[in-house]
Motif scaffolding. Structure first.
Motif, mmCIF file in Angstrom:
data_model
loop_
_atom_site.group_PDB
_atom_site.id
_atom_site.type_symbol
_atom_site.label_atom_id
_atom_site.label_comp_id
_atom_site.label_asym_id
_atom_site.label_seq_id
_atom_site.Cartn_x
_atom_site.Cartn_y
_atom_site.Cartn_z
ATOM 1 N N PRO A 4 -27.430 4.622 26.486
ATOM 2 C CA PRO A 4 -28.384 5.690 26.172
ATOM 3 C C PRO A 4 -28.742 5.793 24.684
ATOM 4 O O PRO A 4 -29.380 6.763 24.286
ATOM 5 N N ALA A 40 -27.066 13.396 29.399
ATOM 6 C CA ALA A 40 -26.879 12.754 30.703
ATOM 7 C C ALA A 40 -27.671 13.553 31.742
ATOM 8 O O ALA A 40 -27.741 14.785 31.660
ATOM 9 N N SER A 277 -20.905 13.051 35.243
ATOM 10 C CA SER A 277 -21.562 12.130 34.299
ATOM 11 C C SER A 277 -20.620 11.027 33.822
ATOM 12 O O SER A 277 -20.777 10.508 32.710
ATOM 13 N N TRP A 280 -22.393 7.730 33.275
ATOM 14 C CA TRP A 280 -23.143 7.814 32.010
ATOM 15 C C TRP A 280 -22.188 7.588 30.831
ATOM 16 O O TRP A 280 -22.517 6.875 29.884
#
Ligand SMILES: Cc1ncc(COP(=O)(O)O)c(C=O)c1O
Length: 382
Positions: A4, A40, A277, A280
């Motif tokens: 990310p 997330a 998450s 993530w």
């Protein structure tokens, strides 16, 4: 650009948090420990739903969040009973309140610089006295705790040890042997150990974190740990963290007194993070490891006389710039004024930090590359 850490700078510049507001627009900010990610998806959904429902009141779900934290933290070496978890406002509050509630006024607290700069001020704000016992080989590949120095300080009357585990800024995980030895020393001298474990969720892929409280029965007798989802998921502004009280009979660190100031949004986001998450989080850890691979190349190309070790956890790198004496004691000052890059000043972490700077690499590859081009030019000019 690994997700990310793929948010464009133009988007990041809209943020009103410290990282993006503290300096003018021409400065690349790689100092304060915020991350350049979007939240997330599960966290975004939870907070968006709360906003649209007008669910913006006081935090009340103390037991629920304690259960979430206990379940998540049980991955770090022992099954955490949820009744030991005390939700708090942030890690700073958790550390200060723990120290203040278990120690007599003025007691000495050992800490190990170079270390997260508020440790000394936190100890003083709790009405206690900082006792510095620097890490051994903090400028080497193998930083570790000075057990002899810690024992000497405890023998001279210090009543607590404040650990930073994983350690900021070196990124080292203290070994379970060292931690167990600290626990035994604390028991021998009737002292307490508070372990700041805010960076625990962010180990590099393949690296396992063990909480201080997991290393032995003795550690739980003498210790408290403090952690949060805030570094891993970029939630610092939402104000939610937790203390794990290893010995509630001895330590009066209680939910009734301390959980009232926990942020409702922080707890909602923390639950979405620590329950929903985790994939993530693995992507984030992989993206950080990928940035470290890139940093190895950038260091070799732009700062060949600098030294560093790859952190075991977290997203800060501790750069030893003493191979560039022209940069002086505080290279970050010149990087800012001449290179328009904001790193954290090494000496702010203690006198051991002279000639060092700390770099937050939780950013895009573009920003990281541009940073090294800029600081490399400054280093070459001195
Ligand atoms: C070791 C350590 N403890 C605590 C904090 C701050 O945590 P909080 O904002 O929850 O007080 C940081 C922030 O970078 C940190 O590195």
């Amino acid at each position: 650009m690994p997700f990310p850490l793929d948010v464009p700078e133009s988007e990041l510049r809209k943020r009103r948090s410290e990282k993006w507001q503290a300096h003018p627009e021409d400065v690349l900010p790689l100092f304060v420990a915020e991350t350049d990610v979007l939240l997330a998806p599960a966290i975004q959904e939870r907070l968006t739903a709360a906003v649209s429902d007008g669910d913006t009141g006081y935090f009340t779900e103390v037991e629920r969040f304690a259960g979430v934290a206990a379940h998540f933290y049980s991955r770090f070496g022992w099954e955490v009973p949820e009744e030991l978890v005390v939700p708090v406002n942030d890690v700073g509050v958790g550390v200060r309140e723990s120290l203040a509630r278990v120690l007599p006024a003025g007691a000495g607290v050992v800490y190990s610089p170079p270390v997260y700069m508020p440790f000394g001020p936190w100890i003083r704000r709790a009405g206690l006295s900082p006792v510095s016992v620097p890490l051994i080989k903090y400028d080497d590949d193998d930083p570790h705790l000075d057990l002899i120095g810690i024992e000497a300080a405890l023998a001279e009357g210090a009543r607590a040890v404040l650990l930073c585990h994983p350690h900021n800024p070196t990124g080292v995980l203290h070994s379970t042997t060292e931690l167990a030895a600290v626990a035994e020393l604390a028991k021998k001298y009737d002292a307490v150990v508070v372990s700041d474990e805010i960076w625990a969720p962010l180990t590099m892929p393949g690296v396992e974190f063990t909480s201080f409280l997991a290393v032995s029965e003795t550690a739980r007798e003498v210790g408290l740990a403090v952690s949060s989802a805030s570094k891993a998921f970029n939630l610092a502004g939402l104000k939610c963290a937790f203390v794990i009280n290893g010995n509630p009979e001895r330590f009066k660190v209680r939910r009734s007194a301390l959980s009232g100031a926990t942020g409702h949004f922080g707890a909602l986001a923390g639950e979405a993070a620590l329950v929903d998450s985790l994939d993530w989080l693995d992507q984030m850890r992989a993206a950080l490891a990928s940035n470290l691979d890139l940093m190895e190349k950038l260091m070799a190309e732009h700062l060949p006389r600098a030294r560093w070790r790859r952190p075991d956890s977290g997203f800060v790198a501790w750069l030893d710039l003493r191979g560039y004496p022209g940069l002086g004691d505080d290279p970050a000052a010149l990087f800012l004024s001449e290179g328009r890059v904001a790193l954290s000043s090494g000496p702010a972490f203690g006198t051991e930090g002279k000639g060092f700077a700390r770099l937050n690499f939780a950013c895009s590859e573009e920003i990281l590359t541009e940073t090294f081009e800029r600081i490399g030019r400054v280093a070459a000019a001195h």
